[in-house]
Design an enzyme around this catalytic site. Structure first.
Site, PDB file in Angstrom:
ATOM      1  N   SER A  25       0.825  -1.225   0.000  1.00 14.87           N
ATOM      2  CA  SER A  25       0.000   0.000   0.000  1.00 14.87           C
ATOM      3  C   SER A  25       0.851   1.263   0.000  1.00 14.87           C
ATOM      4  CB  SER A  25      -0.935  -0.001   1.217  1.00 14.87           C
ATOM      5  OG  SER A  25      -0.193  -0.130   2.411  1.00 14.87           O
ATOM      6  N   THR A 157     -40.007  25.204  -9.219  1.00 16.69           N
ATOM      7  CA  THR A 157     -40.237  23.836  -8.771  1.00 16.69           C
ATOM      8  C   THR A 157     -40.408  23.037 -10.043  1.00 16.69           C
ATOM      9  OG1 THR A 157     -42.627  24.088  -8.659  1.00 16.69           O
ATOM     10  CG2 THR A 157     -41.409  24.600  -6.647  1.00 16.69           C
ATOM     11  N   HIS A 158     -39.915  21.814 -10.031  1.00 19.99           N
ATOM     12  CA  HIS A 158     -39.930  20.970 -11.240  1.00 19.99           C
ATOM     13  C   HIS A 158     -39.231  21.673 -12.411  1.00 19.99           C
ATOM     14  CE1 HIS A 158     -43.109  18.737  -9.066  1.00 19.99           C
ATOM     15  NE2 HIS A 158     -43.529  19.948  -8.743  1.00 19.99           N
ATOM     16  N   SER A 279     -13.542  25.813 -26.444  1.00 24.29           N
ATOM     17  CA  SER A 279     -13.670  24.570 -27.201  1.00 24.29           C
ATOM     18  C   SER A 279     -12.500  24.456 -28.166  1.00 24.29           C
ATOM     19  CB  SER A 279     -14.987  24.597 -27.967  1.00 24.29           C
ATOM     20  OG  SER A 279     -14.924  23.724 -29.081  1.00 24.29           O
ATOM     21  N   LYS A 285     -17.366  29.063 -28.256  1.00 22.68           N
ATOM     22  CA  LYS A 285     -17.818  28.422 -27.023  1.00 22.68           C
ATOM     23  C   LYS A 285     -17.126  28.955 -25.779  1.00 22.68           C
ATOM     24  CE  LYS A 285     -20.236  25.423 -26.443  1.00 22.68           C
ATOM     25  NZ  LYS A 285     -20.079  23.962 -26.666  1.00 22.68           N
TER      26      LYS A 285
HETATM   27  N1  ARG Z   1      -0.949  -1.203   5.324  1.00 21.32           N
HETATM   28  C1  ARG Z   1      -1.780  -1.816   6.325  1.00 21.32           C
HETATM   29  C2  ARG Z   1      -3.148  -1.111   6.377  1.00 21.32           C
HETATM   30  O1  ARG Z   1      -3.272  -0.093   5.796  1.00 21.32           O
HETATM   31  C3  ARG Z   1      -1.131  -1.761   7.629  1.00 21.32           C
HETATM   32  C4  ARG Z   1      -1.584  -2.768   8.623  1.00 21.32           C
HETATM   33  C5  ARG Z   1      -1.109  -4.123   8.287  1.00 21.32           C
HETATM   34  N2  ARG Z   1      -1.343  -4.968   9.386  1.00 21.32           N
HETATM   35  C6  ARG Z   1      -1.309  -6.307   9.277  1.00 21.32           C
HETATM   36  N3  ARG Z   1      -1.557  -6.977  10.335  1.00 21.32           N
HETATM   37  N4  ARG Z   1      -1.013  -6.867   8.163  1.00 21.32           N
HETATM   38  O2  ARG Z   1      -4.104  -1.565   6.975  1.00 21.32           O
END
Ligand code: ARG
Length: 461
Positions: A25, A157-158, A279, A285
């Site tokens: 992530s 309205t409408h 445009s 436009k």
């Molecule tokens: N990147 C993870 C999240 O956003 C962090 C937590 C991960 N924890 C785990 N027990 N794998 O949730």
């Protein structure tokens, strides 16, 4: 531990590339760096002051965290392959800098309480900025309302012309909706202002971790009561995403009006050149793209909310990796709504109203029909009867082409006094009941709005 994964002791093989590609992530949660460092500093200081770690270790960890902070600030922090999220990346770097002491940072803590802490800090700060932006937009609407004085336009309205309303009344109608949004944002901040740090992975810890100490260091208003709840609660993310969605909807419906108002057909307003687009093919436009995107982006913001709710539905206690999916919808809704608030406020601040065109549209005789009926009611006629009588006159006017005002003037029960209701601006003047669209009520409402704004400003975190 450079390039080793946090859990390497238990495993004989490193994670597969496909696993990392799918589960990492870092691409989005890097945005939490400031909040993750703040959480870690508080945790390390608490470990020192509660005697879990020697003070020297605590100090070394905090110093390393400060260095990591300056690396982020100067853009010199570099990721390595094993940095699966911002939390592992920062801990890895702290350990590189502080050696053995750094390896003690995670004492009595889990990424589960760590990520919840960082995310709450982040949302608290970001929502406070959103509340300020909402208040700025309210201010623009309120200032424009003051500028346009007694100008009026048809109320619909409408999307059919109904009764004339002051333009200031229309602008302040949107302002009131945004005051509720600001209030919701501030309420959401108050509710999420709870420290989850010290909950550990799910059940707390046998070590002398002091959750109240870290709560206070981090400036949270309260501390969690239940460790399972602390690490699994994402209602705060759902609520934040909802209040953002409501703002997006309010921007969207206002956007739709501006799209209409700036058409040649309506001609109620012109955008300044800086807030309109041209445009590529049609040289004449001038398009209201900000207003259109205020409408269009509401769709994706609604999608973020419903996607998040679907993710949360059915998750057993406590932490599940699914929860990692909370961030992208939240971040995207924050970005879209914050940019939208600013762009729309700037667009409205710089636009020109064509109050002559608005008034011409509002002076259409049919917009006065209700006043004629009310004129009869004030003289004792039952409303249903008055409604039917005026309805017949409207119908006769439409079929014969005789102007409604003439039919009213010639009618034995109506006559010249009732016909005077058709004089320019009279109908809007007469909207004088509580909160109504005319000038007397507008004075009261303006004060009320200013009080509401001041109350919200005093609650801003
Ligand atoms: N990147 C993870 C999240 O956003 C962090 C937590 C991960 N924890 C785990 N027990 N794998 O949730």
């Amino acid at each position: 531990m450079n390039d080793k994964h946090l859990w390497h002791g238990r495993f004989s093989k490193p994670p597969a590339d496909s696993l990392m590609a799918y589960t990492s992530s870092i691409g989005f949660d890097v945005r939490l760096w400031r909040d993750d460092i703040a959480g870690s500093v508080a945790h390390a200081q608490m470990l020192g002051s509660s005697g879990v770690l020697p003070q020297a270790d605590s100090d070394a960890i905090v110093a390393a965290l400060r260095r990591v902070e300056s690396e982020f600030e100067s853009g010199t922090f570099t990721l390595v392959e094993s940095d699966e999220d911002i939390h592992t990346a920062i801990e890895r770097r702290v350990t590189e800098i502080a050696g053995a002491a750094g390896a003690k940072l995670h004492t009595g803590r889990s990424r589960n309480d760590q990520v919840a802490t960082a995310l709450r800090l982040f949302v608290k700060r970001e929502l406070a900025a959103t509340a300020r932006r909402v208040l700025s937009l309210i201010d623009v609407l309120d200032r424009r309302a003051d500028e346009v004085g007694d100008a009026y336009l048809p109320g619909y309205t409408h999307l059919q012309r109904a009764q004339p309303v002051l333009l200031s009344h229309h602008l302040r109608a949107h302002a009131w909706a945004f005051t509720r949004d600001a209030e919701r944002v501030i309420d959401a901040i108050a509710r999420l202002d709870v420290s989850p740090l010290g909950a550990g992975a799910l059940a707390g810890t046998s070590l002398a971790v002091n959750a109240r100490d870290t709560q206070q260091r981090l400036g949270f208003g309260a501390v969690f009561a239940n460790s399972l709840d602390a690490v699994s609660d994402r209602d705060f993310v759902a609520e934040a995403t909802f209040v953002l969605t409501m703002i997006a909807l309010h921007l969207s419906r206002m956007g739709e009006e501006w799209v209409l108002w700036t058409t040649e057909e309506f001609g109620f307003a012109t955008l300044s050149d800086e807030h309109a687009t041209g445009s590529s093919m049609l040289p004449q436009k001038k398009n209201a793209d900000i207003a259109e995107l205020a409408r269009g982006k509401a769709g994706r913001v609604i999608g973020n909310l419903t996607g998040l709710l679907a993710t949360l539905k059915g998750l057993p206690l406590a932490y599940n990796r699914d929860l990692q999916e909370d961030k992208e919808p939240l971040f995207d809704s924050l970005d879209q709504v914050n940019r939208g608030l600013e762009a729309v406020a700037d667009m409205i601040a710089a636009a020109t109203f064509h109050t002559d065109a608005m008034q011409r549209a509002a002076d259409a005789p049919t917009a006065v029909a209700t006043d004629v009926a009310e004129w009869l009611v004030a003289r004792g006629m039952p409303f249903r009867q008055a409604h039917a009588k005026v309805g017949e006159l409207v119908s006769r006017s439409l079929s014969t082409g005789v102007p409604l005002v003439e039919l009213v003037g010639a009618d034995s029960e109506l006559g010249p006094q009732a016909a005077a209701l058709f004089d320019r601006g009279v109908a809007v003047q007469r909207r004088s009941s509580h909160g109504a669209a005319g000038p007397q009520a507008a004075v009261v409402q303006r004060d009320e709005l200013h009080r509401a704004i001041a109350a919200l400003q005093s609650r801003l975190p």
